[in-house]
Design an enzyme around this catalytic site. Structure first.
Site, PDB file in Angstrom:
ATOM      1  N   ARG A 292       0.886  -1.179   0.000  1.00  0.00           N
ATOM      2  CA  ARG A 292       0.000   0.000   0.000  1.00  0.00           C
ATOM      3  C   ARG A 292       0.913   1.216   0.000  1.00  0.00           C
ATOM      4  O   ARG A 292       1.602   1.491   0.982  1.00  0.00           O
ATOM      5  CB  ARG A 292      -0.894  -0.011   1.239  1.00  0.00           C
ATOM      6  CG  ARG A 292      -1.550   1.340   1.491  1.00  0.00           C
ATOM      7  CD  ARG A 292      -2.632   1.308   2.518  1.00  0.00           C
ATOM      8  NE  ARG A 292      -3.809   0.657   1.971  1.00  0.00           N
ATOM      9  CZ  ARG A 292      -4.999   0.648   2.569  1.00  0.00           C
ATOM     10  NH1 ARG A 292      -5.166   1.274   3.718  1.00  0.00           N
ATOM     11  NH2 ARG A 292      -6.024   0.043   2.013  1.00  0.00           N
TER      12      ARG A 292
ATOM     13  N   HIS B  30      -7.400   1.079  -6.237  1.00  0.00           N
ATOM     14  CA  HIS B  30      -7.562   0.154  -5.101  1.00  0.00           C
ATOM     15  C   HIS B  30      -8.236  -1.118  -5.633  1.00  0.00           C
ATOM     16  O   HIS B  30      -9.388  -1.406  -5.326  1.00  0.00           O
ATOM     17  CB  HIS B  30      -8.421   0.839  -4.032  1.00  0.00           C
ATOM     18  CG  HIS B  30      -8.373   0.185  -2.683  1.00  0.00           C
ATOM     19  ND1 HIS B  30      -7.581  -0.906  -2.388  1.00  0.00           N
ATOM     20  CD2 HIS B  30      -9.032   0.479  -1.528  1.00  0.00           C
ATOM     21  CE1 HIS B  30      -7.755  -1.244  -1.115  1.00  0.00           C
ATOM     22  NE2 HIS B  30      -8.637  -0.430  -0.564  1.00  0.00           N
TER      23      HIS B  30
ATOM     24  N   GLN C 149     -10.083  -3.871  -3.413  1.00  0.00           N
ATOM     25  CA  GLN C 149     -11.350  -3.402  -2.866  1.00  0.00           C
ATOM     26  C   GLN C 149     -12.490  -3.631  -3.855  1.00  0.00           C
ATOM     27  O   GLN C 149     -13.543  -4.167  -3.502  1.00  0.00           O
ATOM     28  CB  GLN C 149     -11.242  -1.896  -2.542  1.00  0.00           C
ATOM     29  CG  GLN C 149     -12.516  -1.306  -1.989  1.00  0.00           C
ATOM     30  CD  GLN C 149     -12.830  -1.857  -0.617  1.00  0.00           C
ATOM     31  OE1 GLN C 149     -11.999  -1.828   0.270  1.00  0.00           O
ATOM     32  NE2 GLN C 149     -14.033  -2.380  -0.430  1.00  0.00           N
TER      33      GLN C 149
ATOM     34  N   ASP D  96     -17.416   6.899  -0.760  1.00  0.00           N
ATOM     35  CA  ASP D  96     -16.123   6.802  -0.074  1.00  0.00           C
ATOM     36  C   ASP D  96     -15.848   8.171   0.553  1.00  0.00           C
ATOM     37  O   ASP D  96     -16.551   9.151   0.257  1.00  0.00           O
ATOM     38  CB  ASP D  96     -15.034   6.393  -1.097  1.00  0.00           C
ATOM     39  CG  ASP D  96     -13.661   6.179  -0.465  1.00  0.00           C
ATOM     40  OD1 ASP D  96     -13.588   6.007   0.772  1.00  0.00           O
ATOM     41  OD2 ASP D  96     -12.651   6.196  -1.205  1.00  0.00           O
TER      42      ASP D  96
ATOM     43  N   CYS E 156     -16.351   1.458   1.015  1.00  0.00           N
ATOM     44  CA  CYS E 156     -15.156   0.616   1.217  1.00  0.00           C
ATOM     45  C   CYS E 156     -14.672   0.638   2.663  1.00  0.00           C
ATOM     46  O   CYS E 156     -13.959  -0.267   3.075  1.00  0.00           O
ATOM     47  CB  CYS E 156     -14.051   1.062   0.272  1.00  0.00           C
ATOM     48  SG  CYS E 156     -13.624   2.802   0.458  1.00  0.00           S
TER      49      CYS E 156
ATOM     50  N   ARG F 155     -13.261  -8.807   1.409  1.00  0.00           N
ATOM     51  CA  ARG F 155     -11.871  -8.459   1.115  1.00  0.00           C
ATOM     52  C   ARG F 155     -10.986  -9.678   1.343  1.00  0.00           C
ATOM     53  O   ARG F 155     -10.125 -10.018   0.532  1.00  0.00           O
ATOM     54  CB  ARG F 155     -11.396  -7.304   2.025  1.00  0.00           C
ATOM     55  CG  ARG F 155     -11.950  -5.943   1.681  1.00  0.00           C
ATOM     56  CD  ARG F 155     -11.399  -5.403   0.386  1.00  0.00           C
ATOM     57  NE  ARG F 155      -9.950  -5.315   0.373  1.00  0.00           N
ATOM     58  CZ  ARG F 155      -9.243  -4.325   0.894  1.00  0.00           C
ATOM     59  NH1 ARG F 155      -9.850  -3.291   1.444  1.00  0.00           N
ATOM     60  NH2 ARG F 155      -7.916  -4.314   0.833  1.00  0.00           N
TER      61      ARG F 155
HETATM   62  N1   CP Z   1     -11.084  -0.420   2.675  1.00  0.00           N
HETATM   63  C1   CP Z   1      -9.802  -0.464   3.067  1.00  0.00           C
HETATM   64  O1   CP Z   1      -8.874  -0.657   2.287  1.00  0.00           O
HETATM   65  O2   CP Z   1      -9.629  -0.299   4.408  1.00  0.00           O
HETATM   66  P1   CP Z   1      -8.264  -0.028   5.149  1.00  0.00           P
HETATM   67  O3   CP Z   1      -7.767   1.309   4.681  1.00  0.00           O
HETATM   68  O4   CP Z   1      -8.602  -0.016   6.617  1.00  0.00           O
HETATM   69  O5   CP Z   1      -7.296  -1.107   4.804  1.00  0.00           O
HETATM   70  N1  NVA Z   2     -10.098   6.668  -0.823  1.00  0.00           N
HETATM   71  C1  NVA Z   2      -9.703   6.143   0.472  1.00  0.00           C
HETATM   72  C2  NVA Z   2      -9.871   4.674   0.511  1.00  0.00           C
HETATM   73  C3  NVA Z   2      -9.497   4.021   1.808  1.00  0.00           C
HETATM   74  C4  NVA Z   2      -9.646   2.537   1.777  1.00  0.00           C
HETATM   75  C5  NVA Z   2      -8.270   6.548   0.762  1.00  0.00           C
HETATM   76  O1  NVA Z   2      -7.437   6.433  -0.158  1.00  0.00           O
HETATM   77  O2  NVA Z   2      -7.987   6.970   1.876  1.00  0.00           O
END
Ligand code: CP
Ligand code: NVA
Length: 303
Positions: free
Chosen positions: A103, A130, A133, A222, A262, A290
């Site tokens: 990530r 993502h 997701q 989101d 998400c 997930r």
């Molecule tokens: N939806 C998601 O990716 O959650 P986290 O940021 O908690 O991993």
């Molecule tokens: N758009 C959000 C998604 C988190 C899972 C972010 O990038 O923070």
């Protein structure tokens, strides 16, 4: 299967359907408590440059259920691209581990990680997309509806990484996708152009939330400010007011429409308590999925 899992656009419809099939199989086994150590003796390095709950917990637990081992590397551990060059990290981890999940902020970094890694790399979110997701999300829709025919998905809010992955999915699976964002916060232009060129789905960008949710099967939202955009949060809160998914807006969707997010949610901003805790919400099914889809992706990538 291709070697990495970086974007949904890298996968064909058939490959995505194979992931759904394996996901369903692994989910059933997990629920029945049947052992499925398909990755015994394998290890996964999980690099996090940003915080996480679901991604970390679902990958770590999923790898354990597959009989493998997952190492959590926090934002303070590696300093990817800062303390050490991305390509050096890629080559070093490839010597220790069988698979990498990362990530990161910069999407170019995950591409570079994949380029220099000799083991598969899974994208656990970048500023651009993502994919894990949205694979979990569409699997959840499939479970609830039984099929993906004549699906209208409306995404309300920021044209961010999650929105971009929805558009990449629409490039592969037929649907009617509506992205509804305030002016200046629309999703990536190139991604939109790419999806439209594929001619698989109808992909619309609208500004009016009421028009956007009309006839929608799924209303998705989101956060208004993603990780890394904390300084813009106050300004965005003003710009996005009209884009809240609340009970009033949901009256304009289909009566059987489901609501997805998400997570993590900023309750009271992009979604109200009444909606996220209400009968239309399937957010915790999507969070659970997930883990199941990611296990399928790991198994496919490790062969
Ligand atoms: N939806 C998601 O990716 O959650 P986290 O940021 O908690 O991993
Ligand atoms: N758009 C959000 C998604 C988190 C899972 C972010 O990038 O923070």
């Amino acid at each position: 299967m291709k070697r990495h899992f970086l974007s949904i656009a890298d996968y064909s419809r058939k490959e995505l359907e194979e992931i759904f099939e394996l996901t369903a199989e692994l989910k059933t086994k997990t629920k029945k408590g049947e052992k499925h150590h398909l990755c015994a003796g394998k290890s996964m390095a999980m690099i996090f440059a940003k915080p996480s709950a679901r991604t970390r917990i679902s990958f770590e637990t999923g790898m354990y259920q597959l009989g493998g081992y997952a190492l959590y590397l926090s934002p303070n551990d590696i300093g990817i691209g800062k303390r050490e060059a991305v390509k050096d990290i890629a080559r070093v981890i490839s010597r220790y581990n069988d698979i990498i999940m990362a990530r990161l902020f910069d999407h170019a970094h995950i591409l570079e990680l994949a380029e220099y890694s000799s083991v598969p790399v899974i994208n656990g979110l970048t500023d651009y997309n993502h994919p894990c997701q949205i694979i979990a999300d569409i699997f959840t829709v499939l479970e609830h509806r039984g099929n993906l025919n004549n699906l209208k998905i409306t995404y309300i809010g920021d044209g961010n990484n999650v929105a971009n992955s929805w558009i990449n999915l629409a490039a592969r699976l037929p649907m009617h996708l509506v992205i509804c964002s305030p002016s200046g916060y629309e999703p990536d232009e190139k991604t939109l152009a790419f999806a439209r060129e594929q001619n698989v789905s109808t992909v619309e960008v609208l500004g009016d939330p009421i028009a956007a949710v009309k006839d929608a099967d799924i209303v998705y939202t989101d956060v208004w400010a993603s990780m890394g955009q904390e300084e813009e949060a106050a300004e965005r809160r003003k710009v996005f007011q009209r884009y809240q998914v609340n009970e009033e807006l949901m009256r304009h969707a289909r009566s059987d429409a489901k609501v997805m997010h998400c997570l993590p949610a900023h309750r009271g901003d992009e979604i109200t308590d009444g909606v996220i805790d209400g009968p239309r919400s399937i957010v915790f099914d999507e969070a659970e999925n997930r883990m199941h889809v990611q296990k399928a992706i790991i198994v496919k990538l490790l062969g």
